[in-house]
Write an enzyme that holds these catalytic residues in place. Structure first.
Site, short mmCIF file in Angstrom:
data_model
loop_
_atom_site.label_atom_id
_atom_site.label_comp_id
_atom_site.label_asym_id
_atom_site.label_seq_id
_atom_site.Cartn_x
_atom_site.Cartn_y
_atom_site.Cartn_z
N HIS A 20 -8.73 -3.76 -2.53
CA HIS A 20 -8.70 -2.63 -1.59
C HIS A 20 -9.98 -2.64 -0.74
O HIS A 20 -9.92 -2.42 0.47
CB HIS A 20 -8.67 -1.28 -2.36
CG HIS A 20 -7.39 -1.03 -3.10
ND1 HIS A 20 -7.36 -0.65 -4.42
CD2 HIS A 20 -6.09 -1.07 -2.70
CE1 HIS A 20 -6.11 -0.47 -4.81
NE2 HIS A 20 -5.31 -0.72 -3.78
N LYS A 44 4.62 6.33 -9.27
CA LYS A 44 3.67 5.74 -10.22
C LYS A 44 3.03 6.83 -11.07
O LYS A 44 2.92 7.99 -10.64
CB LYS A 44 2.54 5.02 -9.46
CG LYS A 44 3.00 3.78 -8.72
CD LYS A 44 1.82 3.11 -8.01
CE LYS A 44 2.26 1.90 -7.20
NZ LYS A 44 1.19 1.41 -6.32
N ARG A 93 -0.56 -9.20 0.05
CA ARG A 93 -1.16 -10.22 -0.81
C ARG A 93 -0.29 -11.46 -0.91
O ARG A 93 -0.78 -12.57 -0.95
CB ARG A 93 -1.37 -9.67 -2.23
CG ARG A 93 -2.43 -8.61 -2.33
CD ARG A 93 -2.32 -7.84 -3.59
NE ARG A 93 -1.03 -7.16 -3.67
CZ ARG A 93 -0.71 -6.26 -4.57
NH1 ARG A 93 -1.57 -5.96 -5.51
NH2 ARG A 93 0.47 -5.67 -4.56
N SER A 131 -3.86 -2.80 -8.88
CA SER A 131 -4.38 -1.72 -9.72
C SER A 131 -3.64 -1.69 -11.07
O SER A 131 -4.26 -1.47 -12.11
CB SER A 131 -4.18 -0.37 -9.02
OG SER A 131 -4.96 -0.31 -7.87
#
Ligand code: PNS
Length: 170
Positions: A20, A44, A93, A131
């Site tokens: 990040h 989440k 990514r 994460s």
């Protein structure tokens, strides 16, 4: 790019990772002002509260003077309209990110046609980082020092420890 345009980097940042931070640093060179917009992702389960994530991000980006950290709730498209900022930054990514990000970019544009999403690719060193993986490593007693800023590593260790104590106290 128009002069003076701000860009918004939204996310749940639970916790903020070096990936990040890499995206924040890259976008801070491209735009005069970056707003890191923290929210709860309804899909989440977070281990840090919204305020804790904001604090961790603020500590991690204090060397970047054109970046601020704010929070929002509800639809991102509505928030962007409120602050009159229509450039969204998202990190890509790998190909596996693409489908979700593509869908989100198009949905945001459908909700507000002024919104443009700009995708940035992080340093190769962070392409495998997420994460969720960092949380899993921490929960299983692994070392997260290479993956998160120092202030996050410390808080993460403490949080994971207290969560596992709670779990076994039941
Ligand atoms: O870091 P994340 O969890 O991948 O970020 C996803 C986030 C928070 C940017 C996304 O879930 C979001 O925009 N949430 C706000 C609610 C919303 O606008 N949902 C519709 C998205 S098209």
């Amino acid at each position: 790019m128009k002069k003076g345009m701000s860009a918004v980097y939204p996310g749940s940042f639970d916790p903020p990772t070096n990936g990040h931070l890499d995206i924040i640093a890259r976008s801070s060179h491209l735009f005069p002002e970056i707003i890191v917009a923290v929210t709860d992702n309804v899909n989440k389960k977070h281990i840090f509260s919204l305020q804790e994530r904001i604090n961790l991000l603020r500590k991690s980006i204090k060397h970047l003077n054109n970046v601020s950290v704010l929070s929002f709730s509800g639809l991102l498209a509505v928030y962007l309209n409120e602050i009159q900022s229509f450039i969204l930054i998202r990190g890509l990514r790998a190909i596996s990110d693409f489908e979700y990000e593509f869908q989100m970019a198009l949905m945001n544009r459908k909700l507000n046609r002024k919104i443009e999403t700009v995708f940035l690719i992080p340093d190769r060193a962070y392409t495998f980082l997420s994460s969720s993986m960092v949380k899993e490593i921490a929960m299983l007693g692994g070392d997260t020092a290479d993956f998160v800023p120092e202030c996050v590593e410390k808080e993460l260790k403490e949080r994971v420890l207290s969560l596992s104590k709670d779990k076994y106290a039941k």
